[in-house]
Design a protein around this motif. Structure first.
Motif, PDB file in Angstrom:
ATOM      1  N   ALA A 100       0.817  -1.212   0.000  1.00 23.62           N
ATOM      2  CA  ALA A 100       0.000   0.000   0.000  1.00 23.62           C
ATOM      3  C   ALA A 100       0.852   1.263   0.000  1.00 23.62           C
ATOM      4  CB  ALA A 100      -0.932  -0.008   1.213  1.00 23.62           C
ATOM      5  N   GLY A 101       1.921   1.274   0.798  1.00 22.59           N
ATOM      6  CA  GLY A 101       2.763   2.461   0.888  1.00 22.59           C
ATOM      7  C   GLY A 101       3.494   2.749  -0.405  1.00 22.59           C
ATOM      8  N   GLU A 102       3.964   1.705  -1.081  1.00 24.96           N
ATOM      9  CA  GLU A 102       4.703   1.916  -2.322  1.00 24.96           C
ATOM     10  C   GLU A 102       3.769   2.280  -3.478  1.00 24.96           C
ATOM     11  OE1 GLU A 102       7.553  -1.009  -3.255  1.00 24.96           O
ATOM     12  OE2 GLU A 102       8.597  -0.830  -1.331  1.00 24.96           O
ATOM     13  N   ILE A 103       2.529   1.816  -3.412  1.00 29.77           N
ATOM     14  CA  ILE A 103       1.555   2.251  -4.419  1.00 29.77           C
ATOM     15  C   ILE A 103       1.235   3.725  -4.230  1.00 29.77           C
ATOM     16  CG2 ILE A 103      -0.848   2.017  -5.171  1.00 29.77           C
ATOM     17  CD1 ILE A 103      -0.646  -0.968  -4.660  1.00 29.77           C
ATOM     18  N   ALA A 104       1.046   4.142  -2.981  1.00 29.15           N
ATOM     19  CA  ALA A 104       0.706   5.537  -2.698  1.00 29.15           C
ATOM     20  C   ALA A 104       1.849   6.478  -3.060  1.00 29.15           C
ATOM     21  CB  ALA A 104       0.342   5.681  -1.222  1.00 29.15           C
ATOM     22  N   SER A 105       3.096   6.041  -2.820  1.00 27.05           N
ATOM     23  CA  SER A 105       4.247   6.900  -3.098  1.00 27.05           C
ATOM     24  C   SER A 105       4.674   6.869  -4.562  1.00 27.05           C
ATOM     25  CB  SER A 105       5.431   6.480  -2.225  1.00 27.05           C
ATOM     26  OG  SER A 105       5.866   5.162  -2.558  1.00 27.05           O
ATOM     27  N   GLY A 106       4.203   5.890  -5.324  1.00 30.20           N
ATOM     28  CA  GLY A 106       4.577   5.759  -6.724  1.00 30.20           C
ATOM     29  C   GLY A 106       5.829   4.947  -6.960  1.00 30.20           C
ATOM     30  N   VAL A 107       6.471   4.468  -5.884  1.00 36.13           N
ATOM     31  CA  VAL A 107       7.704   3.684  -6.026  1.00 36.13           C
ATOM     32  C   VAL A 107       7.433   2.395  -6.794  1.00 36.13           C
ATOM     33  CG1 VAL A 107       9.485   2.410  -4.758  1.00 36.13           C
ATOM     34  CG2 VAL A 107       8.728   4.660  -3.953  1.00 36.13           C
ATOM     35  N   ILE A 108       6.264   1.807  -6.569  1.00 39.01           N
ATOM     36  CA  ILE A 108       5.960   0.528  -7.199  1.00 39.01           C
ATOM     37  C   ILE A 108       5.912   0.646  -8.721  1.00 39.01           C
ATOM     38  CG2 ILE A 108       3.443   0.723  -7.266  1.00 39.01           C
ATOM     39  CD1 ILE A 108       5.389  -2.341  -6.040  1.00 39.01           C
ATOM     40  N   GLN A 109       5.632   1.844  -9.237  1.00 39.82           N
ATOM     41  CA  GLN A 109       5.553   2.023 -10.684  1.00 39.82           C
ATOM     42  C   GLN A 109       6.903   1.825 -11.352  1.00 39.82           C
ATOM     43  OE1 GLN A 109       3.753   5.819 -11.434  1.00 39.82           O
ATOM     44  NE2 GLN A 109       1.845   5.313 -10.376  1.00 39.82           N
ATOM     45  N   ALA A 110       7.966   2.277 -10.665  1.00 41.23           N
ATOM     46  CA  ALA A 110       9.304   2.117 -11.233  1.00 41.23           C
ATOM     47  C   ALA A 110       9.703   0.654 -11.312  1.00 41.23           C
ATOM     48  CB  ALA A 110      10.311   2.892 -10.398  1.00 41.23           C
ATOM     49  N   VAL A 111       9.285  -0.127 -10.315  1.00 40.20           N
ATOM     50  CA  VAL A 111       9.610  -1.554 -10.307  1.00 40.20           C
ATOM     51  C   VAL A 111       8.749  -2.300 -11.317  1.00 40.20           C
ATOM     52  CG1 VAL A 111       9.744  -3.632  -8.883  1.00 40.20           C
ATOM     53  CG2 VAL A 111      10.279  -1.391  -7.890  1.00 40.20           C
ATOM     54  N   ALA A 112       7.453  -1.962 -11.349  1.00 40.77           N
ATOM     55  CA  ALA A 112       6.530  -2.665 -12.247  1.00 40.77           C
ATOM     56  C   ALA A 112       6.789  -2.343 -13.705  1.00 40.77           C
ATOM     57  CB  ALA A 112       5.088  -2.298 -11.884  1.00 40.77           C
ATOM     58  N   ALA A 113       7.488  -1.226 -13.975  1.00 44.00           N
ATOM     59  CA  ALA A 113       7.781  -0.869 -15.367  1.00 44.00           C
ATOM     60  C   ALA A 113       8.834  -1.782 -15.974  1.00 44.00           C
ATOM     61  CB  ALA A 113       8.242   0.582 -15.436  1.00 44.00           C
ATOM     62  N   ARG A 114       9.598  -2.476 -15.140  1.00 44.14           N
ATOM     63  CA  ARG A 114      10.620  -3.393 -15.632  1.00 44.14           C
ATOM     64  C   ARG A 114       9.952  -4.690 -16.098  1.00 44.14           C
ATOM     65  NH1 ARG A 114      15.434  -2.614 -11.095  1.00 44.14           N
ATOM     66  NH2 ARG A 114      15.493  -0.326 -11.174  1.00 44.14           N
ATOM     67  N   PRO A 115      10.696  -5.509 -16.847  1.00 46.12           N
ATOM     68  CA  PRO A 115      10.103  -6.780 -17.332  1.00 46.12           C
ATOM     69  C   PRO A 115       9.982  -7.816 -16.209  1.00 46.12           C
ATOM     70  CG  PRO A 115      12.385  -6.617 -18.014  1.00 46.12           C
ATOM     71  CD  PRO A 115      12.044  -5.292 -17.391  1.00 46.12           C
ATOM     72  N   ILE A 116       9.198  -7.471 -15.212  1.00 41.30           N
ATOM     73  CA  ILE A 116       8.969  -8.355 -14.063  1.00 41.30           C
ATOM     74  C   ILE A 116       7.469  -8.468 -13.862  1.00 41.30           C
ATOM     75  CG2 ILE A 116       9.362  -8.718 -11.602  1.00 41.30           C
ATOM     76  CD1 ILE A 116      11.801  -6.924 -11.809  1.00 41.30           C
ATOM     77  N   ALA A 117       6.988  -9.672 -13.672  1.00 40.32           N
ATOM     78  CA  ALA A 117       5.556  -9.876 -13.442  1.00 40.32           C
ATOM     79  C   ALA A 117       5.172  -9.326 -12.075  1.00 40.32           C
ATOM     80  CB  ALA A 117       5.221 -11.359 -13.530  1.00 40.32           C
ATOM     81  N   ARG A 118       3.941  -8.883 -11.982  1.00 43.19           N
ATOM     82  CA  ARG A 118       3.504  -8.313 -10.716  1.00 43.19           C
ATOM     83  C   ARG A 118       3.496  -9.354  -9.594  1.00 43.19           C
ATOM     84  NH1 ARG A 118      -1.376  -3.907 -11.673  1.00 43.19           N
ATOM     85  NH2 ARG A 118      -0.313  -2.640 -13.235  1.00 43.19           N
ATOM     86  N   TRP A 119       3.183 -10.600  -9.933  1.00 42.61           N
ATOM     87  CA  TRP A 119       3.183 -11.622  -8.896  1.00 42.61           C
ATOM     88  C   TRP A 119       4.585 -11.846  -8.339  1.00 42.61           C
ATOM     89  CZ3 TRP A 119       5.994 -16.126  -9.044  1.00 42.61           C
ATOM     90  CH2 TRP A 119       6.490 -16.531 -10.283  1.00 42.61           C
ATOM     91  N   GLN A 120       5.613 -11.636  -9.186  1.00 40.00           N
ATOM     92  CA  GLN A 120       6.983 -11.764  -8.709  1.00 40.00           C
ATOM     93  C   GLN A 120       7.325 -10.627  -7.740  1.00 40.00           C
ATOM     94  OE1 GLN A 120       8.735 -11.847 -12.663  1.00 40.00           O
ATOM     95  NE2 GLN A 120       9.320 -14.000 -12.391  1.00 40.00           N
ATOM     96  N   ILE A 121       6.819  -9.427  -8.018  1.00 44.54           N
ATOM     97  CA  ILE A 121       7.017  -8.302  -7.099  1.00 44.54           C
ATOM     98  C   ILE A 121       6.364  -8.598  -5.758  1.00 44.54           C
ATOM     99  CG2 ILE A 121       6.532  -5.862  -6.705  1.00 44.54           C
ATOM    100  CD1 ILE A 121       6.556  -5.460  -9.735  1.00 44.54           C
TER     101      ILE A 121
END
Length: 289
Positions: A100-121
């Motif tokens: 929740a915190g990384e979604i709110a801060s936008g940090v998760i977007q930088a990680v999800a933009a890479r060729p990594i599946a969300r379930w792996q994150i």
């Protein structure tokens, strides 16, 4: 076979490095450091108190060593009761912002933009937090049992089972935070975890009191509360495993239970964790970031 192995290794690699990063980040947080520091103070106070109590028991206590063991067992369970509460609170508060915190801060977007599946994150984040939580369980529960064995030369026979059960208990609020974090804010996720634990805690006591007075309806309400969050039920089963055989015959005390959760409740707790992880994966895959 080699292609299958390579495929599995490739799928697990992002989980490992996200887990390692999450683990290192968690250990640098003041909240986690404070939890371990307060745990050290708790263990030091317990060790000093147990040393003084055991010294007096040897000098002036019951001549029967088994009675001295019962007193030590009661004191150890009281300490583990506090340790259990600290573990659950650390698991709830320390993991509420993992998604929740990384979604709110936008940090998760930088990680999800890479060729990594969300379930792996998601699984990588969960792995990192699971590692420090299991270390915390080992630090507190293993510390209490180890100090007891060192000072008194006695340890409960079921110490390994109790340690495993309390480790599983720590995974329950973590899986709840992973699921809730895909839907709610950090504050709401933490409030949900604390609220459900409060319901389970009161439900556990209601089940014990209902069993003692023979009120089946109250017992059923307590079991229902445990199904909402089986953390308290796992503690009661762990406390039963850590009791001495004589203490089991003497009946319940404030730190054990009048009714002992069965193996089916342990299996339910495992299914509870797996189900929340699956639901978190499903929702995280479909959420707009």
């Amino acid at each position: 076979m080699s292609a299958l192995y390579l495929g599995i290794a490739e799928a697990l690699s992002p989980i490992r490095w996200i887990g390692a990063l999450t683990f290192r980040e968690a250990l640098r947080r003041r909240l986690v450091l404070a939890a371990f520091g307060l745990g050290a103070a708790f263990l030091a106070l317990f060790g000093l108190s147990l040393f003084l109590v055991h010294r007096e028991l040897v000098r002036f206590g019951p001549p029967d060593p088994r009675m001295r063991e019962e007193i030590v067992s009661f004191f150890m369970l009281a300490a583990l009761y506090v340790a259990n509460f600290l573990i659950v609170m650390a698991a709830v508060v320390g993991t509420a912002d993992t998604i929740a915190g990384e979604i709110a801060s936008g940090v998760i977007q930088a990680v999800a933009a890479r060729p990594i599946a969300r379930w792996q994150i998601l699984f990588g984040k969960g792995l990192g937090h699971a590692l420090w939580l299991l270390l915390y369980v080992l630090w507190l529960v293993g510390g209490v049992i180890g100090i007891t064995a060192w000072i008194t030369e006695w340890a409960p026979r079921g110490w390994a089972r109790g340690l495993i059960l309390l480790g599983l208990e720590a995974m329950i609020p973590l899986s709840l935070s992973l699921w809730a974090g895909t839907r709610f804010s950090t504050l709401a996720t933490g409030a949900l975890g604390l609220g459900l634990y409060g319901v389970a805690f009161i439900g556990g006591w209601a089940e014990q009191v209902g069993s003692l007075v023979g009120q089946a309806t109250v017992v059923d309400l307590g079991i229902l509360a445990s199904l909402l969050m089986p953390a308290e039920a796992l503690w009661r089963r762990a406390a039963y495993e850590l009791q001495s055989p004589l203490a089991r015959l003497m009946g319940p005390n404030p730190f054990t239970a009048a009714t002992i959760p069965s193996d089916r409740m342990i299996l339910y707790a495992l299914v509870y964790v797996v189900f929340l992880l699956a639901l978190a994966t499903y929702q995280f895959e479909r959420r707009d970031l």
